[in-house]
Design an enzyme around this catalytic site. Structure first.
Site, PDB file in Angstrom:
ATOM      1  N   ARG A  68       0.871  -1.136  -0.034  1.00 56.60           N
ATOM      2  CA  ARG A  68       0.027  -0.070   0.085  1.00 56.60           C
ATOM      3  C   ARG A  68       0.818   1.284  -0.014  1.00 56.60           C
ATOM      4  NH1 ARG A  68      -3.540  -1.551   4.656  1.00 56.60           N
ATOM      5  NH2 ARG A  68      -5.018  -3.111   3.977  1.00 56.60           N
ATOM      6  N   ARG A 116      -3.889   6.528   0.688  1.00 52.39           N
ATOM      7  CA  ARG A 116      -4.574   7.615   1.409  1.00 52.39           C
ATOM      8  C   ARG A 116      -3.522   8.436   2.288  1.00 52.39           C
ATOM      9  NH1 ARG A 116      -9.879   5.067   3.447  1.00 52.39           N
ATOM     10  NH2 ARG A 116      -8.630   3.092   3.479  1.00 52.39           N
ATOM     11  N   ARG A 140      -7.750  11.076  -5.831  1.00 48.33           N
ATOM     12  CA  ARG A 140      -8.994  10.251  -5.810  1.00 48.33           C
ATOM     13  C   ARG A 140     -10.175  11.428  -5.585  1.00 48.33           C
ATOM     14  NH1 ARG A 140     -10.291   5.672  -1.456  1.00 48.33           N
ATOM     15  NH2 ARG A 140     -12.531   5.678  -1.336  1.00 48.33           N
ATOM     16  N   ASP A 153      -6.711  -3.502  -7.296  1.00 42.40           N
ATOM     17  CA  ASP A 153      -7.436  -4.294  -6.153  1.00 42.40           C
ATOM     18  C   ASP A 153      -7.458  -5.783  -6.277  1.00 42.40           C
ATOM     19  OD1 ASP A 153     -10.187  -5.051  -4.495  1.00 42.40           O
ATOM     20  OD2 ASP A 153      -9.323  -3.148  -3.805  1.00 42.40           O
ATOM     21  N   TYR A 187     -14.152 -13.269   0.290  1.00 41.87           N
ATOM     22  CA  TYR A 187     -14.919 -11.927   0.038  1.00 41.87           C
ATOM     23  C   TYR A 187     -16.066 -12.503  -0.984  1.00 41.87           C
ATOM     24  CZ  TYR A 187     -11.357  -8.655   1.613  1.00 41.87           C
ATOM     25  OH  TYR A 187     -10.480  -8.126   2.093  1.00 41.87           O
TER      26      TYR A 187
END
Length: 358
Positions: free
Chosen positions: A29, A33, A42, A79, A156
């Site tokens: 990552r 953010r 974003r 992703d 998921y």
């Protein structure tokens, strides 16, 4: 695509367990953010998925951390859930809750309808992003492509999103293991095709994220995760010799299985922070390169505290690897969090390079 010679190949050489001038470092990552420039991009794009599905924006975000820090590899901005999204499960994100699927698969009939997506149609945006990033990197550092593991994707897909207890998929494992193995099998086929397509598009190393492997008991891991990771490592075409594209298998909670992962056929094994690097090196016996394994929460510490922990991790690996630093890629034991300080990341990267200099 014209091939630009790599200016910095430390990461690839470390995965081949060859000598390098200092330990290479990249961070899971690393594009995220915690960077103000990411937050601006974003905001402009409108959503995470809008960024990931636009190759030019995915490239912009991939390169942002490299403009700040002297990292030794870039990783594709994407992703892990692109595959099930392309299978028709319809991925979406809920603020504060993370990824969700509109059409989870919870029985054998739903699983039987799944098929491997076409990589240059349903997932073309990923391959186009790889191509654009390789062009824009211009040989600066290698590009890592990636996928979720068959088990992690299945979590998921069955749960419909994240989970605290994985009750639905564990119930399937106990009550209908045949259906779960069918799901894991099609996921494995898709992961092999997906990583192969990324490699063909220009990815120079590949990583499989078995993020939720650690929620399984050792016996269940050996049944529902490990065989499929091994299949990927053995069946994924990667070339030969110095041109071989290395594969890293990363998992949270995988310390119990390090010896078996080292025998899987992968070139590298990523480890979390719950095992000492020296122990991991001793147990894998030089069969694979190791990647890791600083606790991500270390980045909440002061720069001096971060430098101390970086040195501790580097020394642990060296001591467990017969005094050699070769065969080590420095990384976190999991991904970074949005509230981390970029200045602390800079301290980490600089200390890895300075302290490990040969």
């Amino acid at each position: 695509m014209a091939i630009t010679p790599l200016k910095n190949d430390r990461f690839l050489r470390a995965l081949r367990r060859e000598p390098v001038d200092h330990t290479p470092v990249w961070l899971m990552r690393q594009a995220g953010r915690y960077l103000p420039e990411y937050r601006e991009t974003r905001k402009r794009a409108g959503s995470f998925l809008a960024m990931a599905k636009n190759p030019e924006i995915a490239c912009e975000v991939t390169l942002q951390p490299l403009a700040r820090f002297p990292l030794d590899a870039a990783i594709l901005f994407s992703d892990i859930l692109t595959i099930p999204d392309a299978m028709g499960l319809e991925l979406y994100f809920v603020e504060g809750e993370g990824p969700k699927f509109r059409h989870p698969v919870r029985d054998a009939a739903a699983i039987a309808k799944l098929a491997v997506p076409d990589m240059e149609t349903e997932l073309r945006y990923v391959m186009d992003a790889v191509r654009v990033i390789r062009r824009e990197l211009d040989g600066k550092v290698p590009l890592i492509g990636f996928s979720g593991s068959p088990w992690t994707l299945a979590c998921y897909m069955v749960e419909g999103g994240g989970s605290k207890d994985y009750a639905r998929i564990k119930a399937m494992a106990h009550n209908d293991p045949k259906a779960l193995h069918a799901l894991l099998s099609v996921n494995t086929d898709a992961v092999i095709a997906y990583l192969s397509a990324q490699r063909a598009a220009g990815a120079q190393a590949l990583q499989v994220f078995d993020t939720w492997g650690g929620v399984l008991s050792p016996a269940m891991y050996r049944e529902f995760s490990l065989p499929y990771l091994t299949r990927i490592a053995r069946e994924l075409p990667r070339g030969e010799g110095s041109e071989r594209t290395p594969l890293i298998l990363f998992g949270k909670g995988n310390a119990t299985h390090l010896e078996t992962l080292a025998d899987s056929g992968a070139e590298g094994v990523g480890v979390d922070w719950l095992v000492e690097l020296g122990e991991a090196a001793r147990r894998t016996g030089g069969k694979v390169a190791l990647q890791g394994n600083l606790d991500p929460a270390t980045l909440y510490g002061s720069p001096d505290a971060i430098r101390t922990e970086v040195r501790r991790a580097l020394d642990s690996y060296r001591d467990g690897n017969n005094g050699s630093r070769d065969g080590h890629v420095f990384n976190l034991g999991h991904g970074m969090s949005p509230d981390m300080n970029p200045d602390h990341v800079a301290a980490l990267v600089d200390e890895v390079h300075a302290y490990s200099a040969r």
